[in-house]
Design a protein around this motif. Structure first.
Motif, PDB file in Angstrom:
ATOM      1  N   PRO A  41       1.802   7.796  25.807  1.00  0.00           N
ATOM      2  CA  PRO A  41       2.422   8.668  26.800  1.00  0.00           C
ATOM      3  C   PRO A  41       3.078   7.837  27.904  1.00  0.00           C
ATOM      4  N   PRO A  42       4.294   8.236  28.363  1.00  0.00           N
ATOM      5  CA  PRO A  42       5.038   9.458  28.000  1.00  0.00           C
ATOM      6  C   PRO A  42       5.986   9.289  26.822  1.00  0.00           C
ATOM      7  N   TYR A  43       5.726   8.356  25.888  1.00  0.00           N
ATOM      8  CA  TYR A  43       6.529   8.160  24.681  1.00  0.00           C
ATOM      9  C   TYR A  43       8.015   7.969  25.029  1.00  0.00           C
ATOM     10  N   THR A  44       8.263   6.909  25.804  1.00  0.00           N
ATOM     11  CA  THR A  44       9.613   6.597  26.270  1.00  0.00           C
ATOM     12  C   THR A  44      10.380   5.829  25.200  1.00  0.00           C
ATOM     13  N   ALA A  45      11.677   6.147  25.063  1.00  0.00           N
ATOM     14  CA  ALA A  45      12.551   5.444  24.125  1.00  0.00           C
ATOM     15  C   ALA A  45      13.852   5.097  24.835  1.00  0.00           C
ATOM     16  N   LEU A  46      14.380   3.908  24.548  1.00  0.00           N
ATOM     17  CA  LEU A  46      15.665   3.469  25.080  1.00  0.00           C
ATOM     18  C   LEU A  46      16.631   3.368  23.902  1.00  0.00           C
ATOM     19  N   LEU A  47      17.653   4.213  23.909  1.00  0.00           N
ATOM     20  CA  LEU A  47      18.601   4.321  22.792  1.00  0.00           C
ATOM     21  C   LEU A  47      19.955   3.782  23.236  1.00  0.00           C
ATOM     22  N   THR A  48      20.454   2.778  22.508  1.00  0.00           N
ATOM     23  CA  THR A  48      21.740   2.171  22.835  1.00  0.00           C
ATOM     24  C   THR A  48      22.591   2.108  21.576  1.00  0.00           C
ATOM     25  N   GLY A  49      23.837   2.575  21.662  1.00  0.00           N
ATOM     26  CA  GLY A  49      24.705   2.547  20.490  1.00  0.00           C
ATOM     27  C   GLY A  49      26.172   2.548  20.880  1.00  0.00           C
ATOM     28  N   SER A  50      27.020   2.030  19.979  1.00  0.00           N
ATOM     29  CA  SER A  50      28.467   2.041  20.199  1.00  0.00           C
ATOM     30  C   SER A  50      29.020   3.409  19.825  1.00  0.00           C
ATOM     31  N   LEU A  51      30.165   3.747  20.403  1.00  0.00           N
ATOM     32  CA  LEU A  51      30.767   5.059  20.201  1.00  0.00           C
ATOM     33  C   LEU A  51      32.108   4.946  19.481  1.00  0.00           C
ATOM     34  N   PRO A  52      32.324   5.694  18.405  1.00  0.00           N
ATOM     35  CA  PRO A  52      33.677   5.853  17.879  1.00  0.00           C
ATOM     36  C   PRO A  52      34.536   6.573  18.929  1.00  0.00           C
ATOM     37  N   SER A  53      35.815   6.251  18.971  1.00  0.00           N
ATOM     38  CA  SER A  53      36.681   6.839  19.994  1.00  0.00           C
ATOM     39  C   SER A  53      36.692   8.368  19.915  1.00  0.00           C
ATOM     40  N   ALA A  54      36.534   8.933  18.699  1.00  0.00           N
ATOM     41  CA  ALA A  54      36.553  10.387  18.548  1.00  0.00           C
ATOM     42  C   ALA A  54      35.370  11.057  19.230  1.00  0.00           C
ATOM     43  N   LEU A  55      34.269  10.313  19.403  1.00  0.00           N
ATOM     44  CA  LEU A  55      33.073  10.897  20.003  1.00  0.00           C
ATOM     45  C   LEU A  55      32.965  10.622  21.494  1.00  0.00           C
ATOM     46  N   LEU A  56      33.870   9.841  22.039  1.00  0.00           N
ATOM     47  CA  LEU A  56      33.807   9.544  23.470  1.00  0.00           C
ATOM     48  C   LEU A  56      33.877  10.815  24.319  1.00  0.00           C
ATOM     49  N   PRO A  57      34.817  11.756  24.046  1.00  0.00           N
ATOM     50  CA  PRO A  57      34.828  12.991  24.854  1.00  0.00           C
ATOM     51  C   PRO A  57      33.542  13.803  24.728  1.00  0.00           C
ATOM     52  N   VAL A  58      32.922  13.779  23.537  1.00  0.00           N
ATOM     53  CA  VAL A  58      31.681  14.530  23.322  1.00  0.00           C
ATOM     54  C   VAL A  58      30.583  14.001  24.231  1.00  0.00           C
ATOM     55  N   VAL A  59      30.416  12.675  24.256  1.00  0.00           N
ATOM     56  CA  VAL A  59      29.351  12.074  25.058  1.00  0.00           C
ATOM     57  C   VAL A  59      29.650  12.239  26.544  1.00  0.00           C
ATOM     58  N   ARG A  60      30.917  12.072  26.932  1.00  0.00           N
ATOM     59  CA  ARG A  60      31.270  12.215  28.343  1.00  0.00           C
ATOM     60  C   ARG A  60      30.988  13.643  28.824  1.00  0.00           C
ATOM     61  N   GLU A  61      31.309  14.636  28.003  1.00  0.00           N
ATOM     62  CA  GLU A  61      31.020  16.022  28.380  1.00  0.00           C
ATOM     63  C   GLU A  61      29.519  16.254  28.521  1.00  0.00           C
ATOM     64  N   ALA A  62      28.732  15.672  27.599  1.00  0.00           N
ATOM     65  CA  ALA A  62      27.271  15.845  27.669  1.00  0.00           C
ATOM     66  C   ALA A  62      26.718  15.242  28.947  1.00  0.00           C
ATOM     67  N   LEU A  63      27.188  14.044  29.320  1.00  0.00           N
ATOM     68  CA  LEU A  63      26.694  13.403  30.530  1.00  0.00           C
ATOM     69  C   LEU A  63      27.122  14.156  31.777  1.00  0.00           C
ATOM     70  N   ASN A  64      28.173  14.965  31.656  1.00  0.00           N
ATOM     71  CA  ASN A  64      28.614  15.782  32.783  1.00  0.00           C
ATOM     72  C   ASN A  64      28.001  17.179  32.765  1.00  0.00           C
ATOM     73  N   GLY A  65      27.045  17.420  31.834  1.00  0.00           N
ATOM     74  CA  GLY A  65      26.279  18.660  31.873  1.00  0.00           C
ATOM     75  C   GLY A  65      26.567  19.675  30.795  1.00  0.00           C
ATOM     76  N   ARG A  66      27.481  19.380  29.836  1.00  0.00           N
ATOM     77  CA  ARG A  66      27.746  20.352  28.776  1.00  0.00           C
ATOM     78  C   ARG A  66      26.656  20.296  27.719  1.00  0.00           C
ATOM     79  N   GLN A  67      26.123  21.449  27.363  1.00  0.00           N
ATOM     80  CA  GLN A  67      25.008  21.519  26.430  1.00  0.00           C
ATOM     81  C   GLN A  67      25.495  21.554  24.981  1.00  0.00           C
ATOM     82  N   GLY A  68      24.589  21.158  24.065  1.00  0.00           N
ATOM     83  CA  GLY A  68      24.850  21.237  22.645  1.00  0.00           C
ATOM     84  C   GLY A  68      25.738  20.148  22.091  1.00  0.00           C
TER      85      GLY A  68
END
Length: 329
Positions: free
Chosen positions: A79-106
């Motif tokens: 506990p608390p079962y912490t994980a650190l996840l690091t990975g490279s992003l394809p350019s097509a997924l950059l908007p997806v991740v940016r939206e998620a970090l700005n609060g968009r769900q799903g």
């Protein structure tokens, strides 16, 4: 903690997540259990169960397409079962991740695969939902446009130091000192020693990893590797190999007293420990830390149990052996 770094054509993401209820969630669980059993909340005791986290996966979702696994990792193992996840992003997924970090769900999910006892479980954390309710200081987005001409000046050199944070109480377990060993930019070795009550340096030199040597009042010092995270160097309980031991003794009447004489002997690297613990009403529970240098107990607990009933009668002493940190006496 979430960080997105790069350009519009080449970027990487780093997410730090954990699977464990916070104080508010724990309080809600206790209140719900107390209401269901029609008892006061003070009589409900919550202790960690037999939880195993096998691996943690970071997944991106694009509308109308199959999800994409960005990276996976193991958890801290405790506990608390912490994980650190690091990975490279394809350019097509950059908007997806940016939206998620700005609060968009799903759009971006952290998936924990593990077991509760013998039951297989999968739990998901929606990064967008989590980011919509966190301070801006735990979300970092550093994106620049792709340069069309070479810069006129040399790029800035990488930072020579990183912040150091010590979140583990060094005197809460049989740890007496921690040596941090590294090398400077010219290859010369250096050592920083941390002790309970001593000042902690705010910065340490930048490196891919540092060697930690953990010293105790007794036993042979053991070594672990410390790697920097998104916020710099962090020395927490998992980094030191500290495991929480929880003893429970339910079913006794008020006025009874249990005295536990406890020895911990690591199976490999780790620090032996000997302590006396007293359990009493209303909780009949106690927890403490041992240094196993592993993600689990990695050794044996030997407990001599001495019980005196409420009317002063001494119960014959008995001994409990356990290789599990969750113990019922």
């Amino acid at each position: 903690m979430a960080t997105l770094v790069g350009t519009e054509t080449s970027a990487s993401v780093q997410i730090s997540a954990h699977w464990w209820p916070d104080e508010k969630e724990t309080a809600a669980l206790v209140a719900g259990a107390a209401e269901k059993m029609d008892v006061p909340t003070s009589s409900v005791i919550v202790t960690p169960g037999p939880v195993t986290v096998r691996h943690v996966t970071l997944v991106a979702r694009q509308e109308g397409r199959e999800e994409t696994v960005l990276t996976s990792s193991t958890s801290s193992g405790m506990p608390p079962y912490t994980a650190l996840l690091t990975g490279s992003l394809p350019s097509a997924l950059l908007p997806v991740v940016r939206e998620a970090l700005n609060g968009r769900q799903g759009r971006l999910l952290v998936r924990f695969d593990g077991a509760l006892g013998t039951d297989e479980v999968v739990r998901e954390l929606d990064v967008g939902e989590a980011m919509s309710d966190v301070p801006s200081g735990v979300r970092h987005i550093f994106l620049t446009g792709t340069a069309t001409t070479p810069p006129s000046t040399d790029p800035a050199a990488p930072a020579a130091t990183l912040p150091l944070s010590v979140t583990a109480a060094l005197d809460a377990a049989p740890v007496r000192a921690v040596d941090l060993n590294g090398t400077d930019s010219e290859g010369a070795p250096w050592t920083v020693t941390l002790q309970p009550g001593s000042p902690v340096p705010e910065q340490l030199q930048t490196a891919e990893s540092l060697e930690m040597v953990v010293h105790g009042a007794s036993g042979k010092p053991y070594r672990r590797t410390l790697r920097p995270g998104a916020s710099g160097w962090t020395i927490d309980e998992a980094a030191l190999g500290l495991v929480t031991v929880t003893c429970q003794a339910p079913g006794r009447t008020d006025g009874a007293v249990l005295v536990l004489d406890v020895w911990y002997e690591p199976a490999g690297d780790g620090l032996p420990d000997h302590r006396t613990v007293t359990l009493g009403a209303p909780d009949w529970t106690a927890s403490w830390l041992v240094a196993s240098a592993q993600d689990d107990l990695g050794g044996e607990l030997v407990i001599d149990v001495t019980e005196t009933t409420a009317d002063g009668v001494a119960v014959p002493k008995h001994t409990v052996h356990s290789t599990d940190p969750q113990i019922r006496v």
